[in-house]
Design an enzyme around this catalytic site. Structure first.
Site, PDB file in Angstrom:
ATOM      1  N   LYS A  95      -3.373   1.797  -0.156  1.00 58.66           N
ATOM      2  CA  LYS A  95      -3.624   0.363  -0.358  1.00 58.66           C
ATOM      3  C   LYS A  95      -3.036  -0.503   0.752  1.00 58.66           C
ATOM      4  O   LYS A  95      -3.557  -1.586   1.044  1.00 58.66           O
ATOM      5  CB  LYS A  95      -3.065  -0.080  -1.711  1.00 58.66           C
ATOM      6  CG  LYS A  95      -3.725   0.578  -2.921  1.00 58.66           C
ATOM      7  CD  LYS A  95      -5.161   0.142  -3.080  1.00 58.66           C
ATOM      8  CE  LYS A  95      -5.769   0.650  -4.376  1.00 58.66           C
ATOM      9  NZ  LYS A  95      -7.177   0.237  -4.530  1.00 58.66           N
ATOM     10  N   GLU A 122      -5.300  -8.630  -7.435  1.00 59.26           N
ATOM     11  CA  GLU A 122      -5.328  -7.986  -8.739  1.00 59.26           C
ATOM     12  C   GLU A 122      -4.749  -6.596  -8.581  1.00 59.26           C
ATOM     13  O   GLU A 122      -4.737  -6.038  -7.481  1.00 59.26           O
ATOM     14  CB  GLU A 122      -6.762  -7.916  -9.256  1.00 59.26           C
ATOM     15  CG  GLU A 122      -7.574  -6.720  -8.766  1.00 59.26           C
ATOM     16  CD  GLU A 122      -7.758  -6.634  -7.249  1.00 59.26           C
ATOM     17  OE1 GLU A 122      -7.797  -5.500  -6.722  1.00 59.26           O
ATOM     18  OE2 GLU A 122      -7.871  -7.682  -6.583  1.00 59.26           O
ATOM     19  N   SER A 143      -4.308  10.024  -2.230  1.00 60.95           N
ATOM     20  CA  SER A 143      -4.321   8.585  -1.973  1.00 60.95           C
ATOM     21  C   SER A 143      -3.012   7.888  -2.293  1.00 60.95           C
ATOM     22  O   SER A 143      -2.768   6.775  -1.824  1.00 60.95           O
ATOM     23  CB  SER A 143      -5.460   7.930  -2.757  1.00 60.95           C
ATOM     24  OG  SER A 143      -5.346   8.235  -4.136  1.00 60.95           O
TER      25      SER A 143
END
Length: 392
Positions: free
Chosen positions: A85, A107, A377
């Site tokens: 991210k 969010e 991830s």
């Protein structure tokens, strides 16, 4: 708009008129600065010296012996803040700075995007507000604390399913009311154009590094690349560099929850009854919905996969049969979480464990010299309290 942001019949822009100027401003800035040497130099410096890129491609000797083929992990879990991210958060925050915004909103579901947005906001001097469902706040307490320590305001969302869908709803409402000074730092390849294309651009570094690293390690491309798919940014990020090489099989793994038949899952592509084309959060894609078009509440042990829709580019890649989309259940993901931790000393995020679970499932069909790359991830620190309650 210069482009309607279509991926075949998917994607597009479905937003109130009040948001169109902000989207046009964002598209113009993205098209300008993605080719700008100064912008890219500054972003690459942040990715290298702040986020920790490049991430390694790790060969799993023990797991490879156990499963009978060559398994590599793309280690996005080793990035600052613990997941892929941060790639997108830094890219968008820097773009917002170039545009002249002074506030970020975001969010988050699993909290990893919220933490990345908070870190990028702190680094680049933004006021940062993060919307998060109260259900996710409860199961991701560590990440909530991290966001607060990084200076972000965590805004609880107690409506609907109290998860990611509802957090996005509130973030969009905020942005509609505050477009002049605020940038909405969306976390996945979702939403109206230009978000899916822009976020792919910021996440494509994963695939670029993987291509170079696997050629150095093996002298050839992998036979298979596997990634989990919630909104799908980590998957698009690693798939993108290999889309045109048809010899590389690509597999996206959705959240199977308690099983497709149970209705308690987040598998948009694998539930033939509930998964249909629809419009949500500004884009046209596959959405879990009932026969009346009402959004079906999702369920997954992994908060980051607990979302009712999938990025529009994934919908066209499925339609083209370039990517195969399957699912792993909670039970399979938890078992994979334990196996990778024990065999390799690497604790994956529960989201990433879904990809590991699929590889464990299909390894018996692979040959000894076949090469599989799994995109890890994120790391599993955030999930330890939740896992502890499940396995003890």
């Amino acid at each position: 708009m210069k482009s309607l942001g279509k991926f075949g019949g998917f994607g597009g822009i479905f937003v109130p008129e009040t948001l169109m100027p902000a989207l046009e401003e964002l598209e113009n800035a993205f098209l300008k600065f993605k080719k700008d040497k100064k912008f890219n130099s500054e972003l690459n410096e942040l990715l290298k010296k702040y986020a920790g890129r490049p991430t390694p491609l790790s060969f799993c000797e023990n797991l490879s012996k156990k499963l009978g083929c060559k398994i590599y992990l793309k280690r996005e879990d080793l990035l600052h803040t613990g997941a892929h991210k941060i790639n997108n958060a830094l890219g968008q925050a820097l773009l917002a700075k170039y545009i002249g915004k002074n506030r970020l909103i975001a969010e988050t579901g699993a909290g990893q995007h919220g933490v990345a947005a908070a870190a990028a906001g702190a680094k680049l001097n933004f006021q940062t507000d993060v919307y998060m469902g109260t259900k996710d706040i409860e199961r991701q307490k560590l990440n909530v604390l991290r966001m607060k320590l990084l200076g972000a305001n965590v805004k609880p969302v107690d409506s609907g399913s109290k998860t990611l869908k509802d957090a996005i709803n509130e973030a969009l409402r905020d942005w509609t009311a505050n477009v002049t000074n605020t940038h909405y730092l969306l976390g996945s390849v979702l939403g109206p154009h230009p978000y899916p294309s822009m976020i792919k651009f910021f996440q494509s570094v994963i695939g670029k590094e993987t291509k170079k690293q696997i050629l150095e390690a093996e002298g050839r491309f992998p036979d298979l690349i596997v990634a989990c798919v919630g909104g799908g940014s980590n998957a698009i990020g690693i798939f993108n560099e290999f889309i045109n090489d048809k010899k590389v099989k690509l597999v996206g793994v959705e959240a199977g929850g308690a099983g497709i038949e149970s209705g308690k899952h987040a598998s948009r592509f694998n539930d033939k009854k509930l998964g249909r084309i629809g419009i949500i959060h500004g884009t046209k894609t596959f959405v879990l919905q009932d026969k009346y078009g009402q959004i079906h509440n999702t369920y997954s042990v992994a908060a980051g996969l607990d979302y009712c829709a999938v990025g529009p580019e994934h919908s066209i890649l499925r339609q083209m049969k370039r990517v195969h989309y399957t699912y792993a259940t909670d039970k399979e993901a938890i078992e994979a979480f334990k196996i990778l931790s024990k065999e390799e000393g690497i604790i994956p995020a529960l989201e990433s464990a879904h990809a590991v679970a699929h590889v464990i499932k299909i390894a018996k069909t692979m040959k000894k010299d076949d090469i599989i790359v799994i995109n890890i991830s994120g790391r599993g620190d955030k999930d330890l309290d939740q896992i502890g309650e499940i396995i003890t």
